[in-house]
Design a protein around this motif. Structure first.
Motif, mmCIF file in Angstrom:
data_model
loop_
_atom_site.group_PDB
_atom_site.id
_atom_site.type_symbol
_atom_site.label_atom_id
_atom_site.label_comp_id
_atom_site.label_asym_id
_atom_site.label_seq_id
_atom_site.Cartn_x
_atom_site.Cartn_y
_atom_site.Cartn_z
ATOM 1 N N LEU A 59 32.521 33.961 36.973
ATOM 2 C CA LEU A 59 32.862 34.989 37.958
ATOM 3 C C LEU A 59 34.368 35.201 38.060
ATOM 4 N N THR A 60 34.768 36.422 38.113
ATOM 5 C CA THR A 60 36.170 36.893 38.259
ATOM 6 C C THR A 60 36.967 36.880 36.948
ATOM 7 N N CYS A 61 36.377 36.336 35.878
ATOM 8 C CA CYS A 61 37.185 36.147 34.654
ATOM 9 C C CYS A 61 37.252 37.395 33.772
ATOM 10 N N ASN A 65 41.107 34.252 30.678
ATOM 11 C CA ASN A 65 41.077 32.950 31.378
ATOM 12 C C ASN A 65 40.819 31.805 30.406
ATOM 13 N N LYS A 69 43.268 28.846 28.983
ATOM 14 C CA LYS A 69 43.160 27.563 29.692
ATOM 15 C C LYS A 69 42.061 26.615 29.233
ATOM 16 N N TRP A 103 33.852 39.173 45.162
ATOM 17 C CA TRP A 103 34.117 38.824 43.765
ATOM 18 C C TRP A 103 32.893 38.276 43.033
ATOM 19 N N SER A 161 29.746 28.334 34.350
ATOM 20 C CA SER A 161 29.270 28.863 35.622
ATOM 21 C C SER A 161 28.351 30.064 35.407
ATOM 22 N N HIS A 276 35.505 22.537 39.504
ATOM 23 C CA HIS A 276 34.914 23.696 38.817
ATOM 24 C C HIS A 276 35.930 24.410 37.923
ATOM 25 N N TYR A 278 39.338 25.126 35.205
ATOM 26 C CA TYR A 278 39.612 24.963 33.772
ATOM 27 C C TYR A 278 40.205 23.590 33.449
HETATM 28 N N1 LIG Z 1 38.384 30.902 43.755
HETATM 29 C C1 LIG Z 1 37.804 31.627 42.682
HETATM 30 C C2 LIG Z 1 36.298 31.592 42.842
HETATM 31 C C3 LIG Z 1 35.615 32.008 41.635
HETATM 32 C C4 LIG Z 1 35.661 30.970 40.553
HETATM 33 O O1 LIG Z 1 35.834 29.761 40.757
HETATM 34 N N2 LIG Z 1 35.518 31.479 39.360
HETATM 35 C C5 LIG Z 1 35.482 30.606 38.229
HETATM 36 C C6 LIG Z 1 34.205 30.917 37.467
HETATM 37 S S1 LIG Z 1 32.792 30.806 38.511
HETATM 38 C C7 LIG Z 1 36.678 30.847 37.336
HETATM 39 O O2 LIG Z 1 36.618 30.559 36.163
HETATM 40 N N3 LIG Z 1 37.759 31.403 37.900
HETATM 41 C C8 LIG Z 1 38.910 31.803 37.147
HETATM 42 C C9 LIG Z 1 39.833 30.707 36.727
HETATM 43 O O3 LIG Z 1 39.722 29.563 37.190
HETATM 44 O O4 LIG Z 1 40.703 30.985 35.876
HETATM 45 C C10 LIG Z 1 38.311 33.041 42.704
HETATM 46 O O5 LIG Z 1 38.247 33.676 43.749
HETATM 47 O O6 LIG Z 1 38.791 33.485 41.642
#
Ligand SMILES: N[C@@H](CCC(=O)N[C@@H](CS)C(=O)NCC(=O)O)C(=O)O
Length: 299
Positions: A59-61, A65, A69, A103, A161, A276, A278
């Motif tokens: 999510l959000t990537c 990303n 990383k 998001w 994820s 959770h 990288y």
């Molecule tokens: N705090 C994060 C919540 C979402 C999240 O943890 N996304 C993970 C995948 S579920 C991610 O890979 N985020 C991008 C990163 O860490 O570069 C956000 O708002 O971007």
């Protein structure tokens, strides 16, 4: 359709190609990064093509990303595989997003399914995009990849994820396509967790539970034969992952596999202290790379 290379960045012993192309599945331009490993530049052309690992992000990537990383490039150079980093959704002003602007749905959160509902079905066809259109497009671009990379047949898939879900689901729905599958902190049972029910409800319909079953790894396992116990799935998830209990529920896939041909095929590793991020993913990328390299015939 052609692939436009926006930049070619030296990374480890190879090059990261940041590309854009028009997509039939999403009816938008899509960004994708491709890591071409050092073997492409150093090895003589043989009949043995360089295999490919597809990595689906969460999510959000964007494709960046994981390119920046996850440190797949170091591993890709060790074993000699290419890595494809697709985007996580269609994007653009004409693409509908989350009505609440959050998001976890819409842009950056395509969930790797083919949407069947109202305004989403036009563009949100990430299942067709990732498992069919993108590999075929990459294979066709022989001017760029010189026919030295196999994007279609000797391929494996991994994800994080939401992308872990996408990898598991795509693998189980296409057992003849991928040689191996692994996942980092995957959403293994989307039908029963908030991120999954929101995505499936929005893209597939609140009441279309049979459609949900077509994508949920925990249901797919029960309906898909693992011939001669040939396939194994590697999963890592950290004990300090804030999404562990509510969204990921990794034990559900082990429970679903019980009594099926997948019973001994799920290698679930719950790793102490990892979150959770990288930092977690990059710590276990070497183990996943070795796992895929074995299945791709590289070691
Ligand atoms: N705090 C994060 C919540 C979402 C999240 O943890 N996304 C993970 C995948 S579920 C991610 O890979 N985020 C991008 C990163 O860490 O570069 C956000 O708002 O971007």
């Amino acid at each position: 359709m052609s692939l436009n290379i926006n930049s070619k960045i030296a990374s480890c012993g190879g090059k990261l190609l940041k590309c854009t192309h028009d997509s039939v599945a999403t009816k938008t331009a899509m960004n994708v990064n491709v890591y071409v490993p050092k073997q492409f530049y150093t090895a003589a052309k043989t009949s043995q093509k360089i295999p490919t690992l597809y990595f689906l992000s969460g999510l959000t990537c964007t494709p960046d990303n994981a390119s920046e990383k996850a440190f797949w490039q170091l591993q890709a150079d060790i074993y000699g595989f290419a890595v494809v980093f697709p985007d996580t959704s269609p994007r653009g002003d004409n693409v509908p997003g989350d009505p609440e602007n959050s998001w976890d749905f819409g842009k950056g959160a395509g969930f790797y399914v083919n949407a069947t509902t109202g305004k989403y079905k036009e563009n949100y066809n990430m299942y067709d995009y990732v498992h069919s259109e993108l590999p075929q497009l990459l294979q066709k671009n022989k001017d760029i990849f010189e026919d030295k990379i196999d994007f279609l047949e000797n391929v494996s898939i991994a994800g994080h994820s939401m992308g872990g879900f996408g990898a598991l689901s795509g693998f189980l729905k296409n057992l003849n396509k991928y040689k191996s599958c692994s996942a980092f902190a995957p959403i293994v049972n989307p039908s029963v967790v908030p991120w999954g029910t929101k995505a499936f409800g929005g893209y597939l319909g609140e009441t279309s539970k049979s459609k949900w079953d077509e994508y949920d790894p925990c249901t797919l396992l029960k309906n898909t034969e693992n011939p001669d116990n040939k396939y194994k799935i590697m999963i890592h998830v950290g004990t300090a992952d804030p999404f562990l209990e509510k969204q990921l529920k990794p034990q559900n896939i082990v429970a679903a596999a019980k009594g099926t041909t997948w019973e001994n095929a799920i290698d679930l590793n719950i790793v102490d202290g990892f979150d959770h991020s990288y930092y977690f993913i990059s710590s276990f990328v070497p183990a996943h790379a070795e796992f895929h390299a074995k299945h791709l015939g590289l070691i």
